[in-house]
Design an enzyme around this catalytic site. Sequence first.
Site, mmCIF file in Angstrom:
data_model
loop_
_atom_site.group_PDB
_atom_site.id
_atom_site.type_symbol
_atom_site.label_atom_id
_atom_site.label_comp_id
_atom_site.label_asym_id
_atom_site.label_seq_id
_atom_site.Cartn_x
_atom_site.Cartn_y
_atom_site.Cartn_z
ATOM 1 C CG ASP A 100 -1.925 0.913 1.464
ATOM 2 O OD1 ASP A 100 -2.627 1.248 0.517
ATOM 3 O OD2 ASP A 100 -2.049 1.402 2.596
ATOM 4 N NE ARG A 151 -6.025 -12.087 9.558
ATOM 5 C CZ ARG A 151 -5.197 -11.079 9.331
ATOM 6 N NH1 ARG A 151 -4.738 -10.863 8.116
ATOM 7 N NH2 ARG A 151 -4.832 -10.276 10.308
#
Length: 178
Positions: A106, A168
């Site tokens: 990111d 997840r």
Amino acid sequence: MDNIQVKDKSFSLFISAEEIDQAVSEVAAHIAQDLRGKNPLFIVVLNGAYMFAADLIRKFDFDCEISFVRLSSYAGMETTSKVREVIGLYENLTDREVVVIEDIIDTGISMAFFLDKIRETNVKSVRLGTLLFKPDAFRKNYHIDYVGIKIPNEFIVGYGLDYDGLGRNYPDIYKIVE
Ligand code: 5GP
Ligand code: MG
């Protein structure tokens, strides 16, 4: 499933399991080209990259090793610039060909910290592979050797990636609905 709810947020389907598998195969092919026969050591960055790493490494038919580290920089949906090594690296990296495996890059801050640490060792080479990359959020300038899918600057969950610990488990990737 087209939409999921994780805690207080809604997410919509963004990248299907089939598309993910295609990207994982492409990354695996590139890594194999570069490192077949060199017994690479994959260092997987927990927690997020566990699913990607498991699928990626199953595509190799040559000797390779795997180890894990845990870095912590993310709280909720914000990247903080404070990175910590929560589970450290115990392997001897001397003369090893290392590939660091991330789920997503990111801002790039956590990886910058970790790459610096690895380069302090007598490693033979360090490469970086990530399933997902947000070019518009990236604030560093190091090279990323293997990128699965480039995505816009949006918050995603699934396939190992979490929102406050949840989400997840999904085989597909979902993006937040604003
Ligand atoms: P960076 O230091 O590159 O800003 O962020 C690194 C870590 O933040 C990633 O390895 C991942 O764990 C987490 N992260 C970054 N973007 C996202 C995102 O969109 N969704 C989730 N769930 N985690 C993210
Ligand atoms: Mg990660």
